[in-house]
Design a protein around this motif. Structure first.
Motif, PDB file in Angstrom:
ATOM      1  N   LEU A  28     -14.394  -7.431  -4.159  1.00 25.57           N
ATOM      2  CA  LEU A  28     -13.015  -6.993  -4.825  1.00 25.57           C
ATOM      3  C   LEU A  28     -12.765  -5.589  -4.834  1.00 25.57           C
ATOM      4  CD1 LEU A  28     -10.735  -7.957  -6.664  1.00 25.57           C
ATOM      5  CD2 LEU A  28     -12.378  -8.208  -8.479  1.00 25.57           C
ATOM      6  N   MET A  29     -13.788  -4.725  -5.274  1.00 27.47           N
ATOM      7  CA  MET A  29     -13.696  -3.291  -5.340  1.00 27.47           C
ATOM      8  C   MET A  29     -13.032  -2.528  -3.981  1.00 27.47           C
ATOM      9  SD  MET A  29     -16.347  -1.770  -7.871  1.00 27.47           S
ATOM     10  CE  MET A  29     -17.839  -2.725  -7.086  1.00 27.47           C
ATOM     11  N   GLU A  30     -13.556  -3.229  -2.819  1.00 34.20           N
ATOM     12  CA  GLU A  30     -13.069  -2.953  -1.581  1.00 34.20           C
ATOM     13  C   GLU A  30     -11.785  -3.280  -1.213  1.00 34.20           C
ATOM     14  OE1 GLU A  30     -14.420  -3.485   3.079  1.00 34.20           O
ATOM     15  OE2 GLU A  30     -15.625  -4.439   1.592  1.00 34.20           O
ATOM     16  N   ALA A  31     -11.192  -4.469  -1.755  1.00 31.35           N
ATOM     17  CA  ALA A  31     -10.045  -5.019  -1.636  1.00 31.35           C
ATOM     18  C   ALA A  31      -9.031  -4.191  -2.541  1.00 31.35           C
ATOM     19  CB  ALA A  31     -10.026  -6.267  -2.120  1.00 31.35           C
ATOM     20  N   ALA A  32      -9.354  -3.645  -3.592  1.00 35.77           N
ATOM     21  CA  ALA A  32      -8.405  -2.717  -4.447  1.00 35.77           C
ATOM     22  C   ALA A  32      -8.469  -1.531  -3.832  1.00 35.77           C
ATOM     23  CB  ALA A  32      -9.129  -2.614  -5.860  1.00 35.77           C
ATOM     24  N   GLN A  33      -9.315  -1.024  -3.117  1.00 35.45           N
ATOM     25  CA  GLN A  33      -9.406   0.500  -2.549  1.00 35.45           C
ATOM     26  C   GLN A  33      -8.577   0.282  -1.313  1.00 35.45           C
ATOM     27  OE1 GLN A  33     -13.229   1.974  -1.591  1.00 35.45           O
ATOM     28  NE2 GLN A  33     -12.350   3.763  -0.436  1.00 35.45           N
ATOM     29  N   HIS A  34      -8.784  -0.802  -0.644  1.00 35.43           N
ATOM     30  CA  HIS A  34      -7.943  -0.733   0.615  1.00 35.43           C
ATOM     31  C   HIS A  34      -6.309  -1.748   0.681  1.00 35.43           C
ATOM     32  CE1 HIS A  34     -12.095   0.119   2.101  1.00 35.43           C
ATOM     33  NE2 HIS A  34     -11.108   0.672   3.229  1.00 35.43           N
ATOM     34  N   TYR A  35      -5.986  -2.155  -0.432  1.00 34.37           N
ATOM     35  CA  TYR A  35      -4.935  -2.754  -0.511  1.00 34.37           C
ATOM     36  C   TYR A  35      -3.600  -1.811  -0.261  1.00 34.37           C
ATOM     37  CZ  TYR A  35      -1.029  -5.791  -2.380  1.00 34.37           C
ATOM     38  OH  TYR A  35       0.065  -6.666  -2.443  1.00 34.37           O
ATOM     39  N   ASP A  36      -2.831  -2.366   0.512  1.00 35.09           N
ATOM     40  CA  ASP A  36      -1.432  -1.686   0.845  1.00 35.09           C
ATOM     41  C   ASP A  36      -0.334  -2.698   0.347  1.00 35.09           C
ATOM     42  OD1 ASP A  36       0.743  -0.188   1.700  1.00 35.09           O
ATOM     43  OD2 ASP A  36      -0.039  -0.051   3.628  1.00 35.09           O
ATOM     44  N   GLU A  37       0.415  -2.571  -0.616  1.00 39.48           N
ATOM     45  CA  GLU A  37       1.650  -3.368  -0.886  1.00 39.48           C
ATOM     46  C   GLU A  37       2.582  -3.373   0.402  1.00 39.48           C
ATOM     47  OE1 GLU A  37       3.418  -1.780  -4.464  1.00 39.48           O
ATOM     48  OE2 GLU A  37       1.438  -2.503  -5.650  1.00 39.48           O
ATOM     49  N   GLN A  38       2.721  -2.489   1.142  1.00 36.38           N
ATOM     50  CA  GLN A  38       3.843  -2.367   2.092  1.00 36.38           C
ATOM     51  C   GLN A  38       3.467  -3.481   3.260  1.00 36.38           C
ATOM     52  OE1 GLN A  38       6.036  -0.493   1.992  1.00 36.38           O
ATOM     53  NE2 GLN A  38       5.333   0.417   0.063  1.00 36.38           N
ATOM     54  N   GLN A  39       2.217  -4.065   3.287  1.00 36.91           N
ATOM     55  CA  GLN A  39       2.052  -5.113   4.063  1.00 36.91           C
ATOM     56  C   GLN A  39       2.688  -6.617   3.785  1.00 36.91           C
ATOM     57  OE1 GLN A  39      -2.288  -5.269   4.449  1.00 36.91           O
ATOM     58  NE2 GLN A  39      -2.461  -3.445   5.729  1.00 36.91           N
ATOM     59  N   GLY A  40       3.079  -6.710   2.487  1.00 44.45           N
ATOM     60  CA  GLY A  40       3.821  -7.610   1.920  1.00 44.45           C
ATOM     61  C   GLY A  40       2.968  -9.100   1.555  1.00 44.45           C
ATOM     62  N   VAL A  41       1.681  -8.516   1.593  1.00 42.10           N
ATOM     63  CA  VAL A  41       0.494  -9.598   1.122  1.00 42.10           C
ATOM     64  C   VAL A  41       0.336  -9.654  -0.315  1.00 42.10           C
ATOM     65  CG1 VAL A  41      -1.664 -10.655   1.590  1.00 42.10           C
ATOM     66  CG2 VAL A  41      -0.305  -9.641   3.287  1.00 42.10           C
ATOM     67  N   LEU A  42       0.265 -10.575  -1.206  1.00 41.42           N
ATOM     68  CA  LEU A  42      -0.080 -10.621  -2.511  1.00 41.42           C
ATOM     69  C   LEU A  42      -1.437 -10.226  -2.561  1.00 41.42           C
ATOM     70  CD1 LEU A  42       1.448 -14.045  -3.902  1.00 41.42           C
ATOM     71  CD2 LEU A  42       2.094 -11.743  -4.300  1.00 41.42           C
ATOM     72  N   PHE A  43      -1.763  -9.203  -3.578  1.00 38.08           N
ATOM     73  CA  PHE A  43      -3.073  -8.725  -3.759  1.00 38.08           C
ATOM     74  C   PHE A  43      -4.186  -9.762  -3.817  1.00 38.08           C
ATOM     75  CE2 PHE A  43      -6.840  -7.323  -6.486  1.00 38.08           C
ATOM     76  CZ  PHE A  43      -7.137  -6.405  -5.499  1.00 38.08           C
ATOM     77  N   GLU A  44      -3.898 -11.001  -4.798  1.00 36.54           N
ATOM     78  CA  GLU A  44      -4.805 -11.941  -4.717  1.00 36.54           C
ATOM     79  C   GLU A  44      -5.133 -12.677  -3.515  1.00 36.54           C
ATOM     80  OE1 GLU A  44      -5.369 -16.426  -7.274  1.00 36.54           O
ATOM     81  OE2 GLU A  44      -3.907 -14.730  -8.114  1.00 36.54           O
ATOM     82  N   THR A  45      -4.307 -12.767  -2.707  1.00 35.43           N
ATOM     83  CA  THR A  45      -4.720 -13.302  -1.301  1.00 35.43           C
ATOM     84  C   THR A  45      -5.276 -12.408  -0.759  1.00 35.43           C
ATOM     85  OG1 THR A  45      -2.379 -14.640  -1.278  1.00 35.43           O
ATOM     86  CG2 THR A  45      -3.509 -14.199   0.773  1.00 35.43           C
ATOM     87  N   PHE A  46      -5.077 -11.044  -0.484  1.00 35.53           N
ATOM     88  CA  PHE A  46      -5.628 -10.050   0.121  1.00 35.53           C
ATOM     89  C   PHE A  46      -7.329  -9.999  -0.224  1.00 35.53           C
ATOM     90  CE2 PHE A  46      -7.186  -5.650   0.734  1.00 35.53           C
ATOM     91  CZ  PHE A  46      -7.231  -5.409   2.054  1.00 35.53           C
TER      92      PHE A  46
END
Length: 234
Positions: A40-58
């Motif tokens: 989860l921490m890795e996901a929060a660090q690398h999440y990019d809203e510009q990709q158009g994917v919901l954070f929960e899915t990512f």
């Protein structure tokens, strides 16, 4: 980042508890949660809203991936337990041909000459039993059918699930399950409920849900016996 982790900590627990029914008893849910939090921490660090994917899915993909990476390579099920479950599957297969329906636990135990409690203990020990193993297709020399049918890079039993004939065999096997086991499989694989939630629906304990799941997997494997034998001879 910290705020996202705090908001989605419950997601880690949900994924961990959902995976537990497919894992052997020696795996601790707290260990999965700990590894999942790193995902989860890795996901929060690398999440990019510009990709158009919901954070929960990512995040779900990263969390589940972290857990599976941790589990990969472990000996999920001892050979002795696998051997005992194979004997249960053989009894199921023989009884189904004789009775024309799925055998009850009492019928299976009686056929094997076991007390019902011993049969249930074997099934309890088999939590984490898989639908297909590579050595289902191996001979005494440890050569695998998949090594012949598929390129080395694709020698993976999961690829068989993409085969239309196999899917149809599996669908038929699921339809032949006792009604409660069919419901359980739907609740787990389609609705993605965890042990506790399924137990509430079926009005049974979490340990009984786990037992019924392993039993359903064994029934499905017994149905696939003929299909596997056919693959080995063709």
């Amino acid at each position: 980042m910290i705020e996202r982790v705090d908001q989605h900590a419950a997601l880690v627990k949900r994924i961990a508890h959902h995976l537990m029914m497919r894992l052997p008893p020696n795996i601790e849910v707290d260990d999965l949660i700990q590894v999942g939090m790193l995902g989860l921490m890795e996901a929060a660090q690398h999440y990019d809203e510009q990709q158009g994917v919901l954070f929960e899915t990512f995040a779900s993909q990263r969390i589940r991936g972290a857990m599976l990476d941790e589990l990969r390579g472990q000996d999920w099920l001892p050979r002795q337990v696998r051997k005992q479950l194979k004997e249960v599957e053989q009894a199921m297969h023989k009884l189904e041909h004789q009775l024309g329906r799925a055998a009850t636990e009492n019928e299976i135990a009686r056929h094997m000459g076991l007390p019902l409690e011993d049969l249930q203990k074997t099934i309890d020990d088999g939590r984490g039993h898989q639908l297909i193993y590579l050595d289902d297709f191996g001979d005494d020399d440890d050569h695998h059918l998949l090594d012949v049918l598929l390129p080395d890079t694709e020698a993976n039993p999961h690829l068989l699930l993409e085969k239309q004939h196999f899917r149809q065999v599996l669908v038929n096997a699921i339809k032949a399950l006792p009604e409660r086991e069919q419901l359980l499989m739907g609740l787990y694989y389609e609705q993605e409920l965890n042990l506790k939630e399924i137990g509430e629906v079926l009005s049974v304990s979490e340990s009984r849900v786990s037992q019924l799941h392993t039993q359903a997997i064994s029934r499905l494997r017994s149905h696939l016996t003929d299909w596997i034998a056919d693959k080995q001879t063709n």
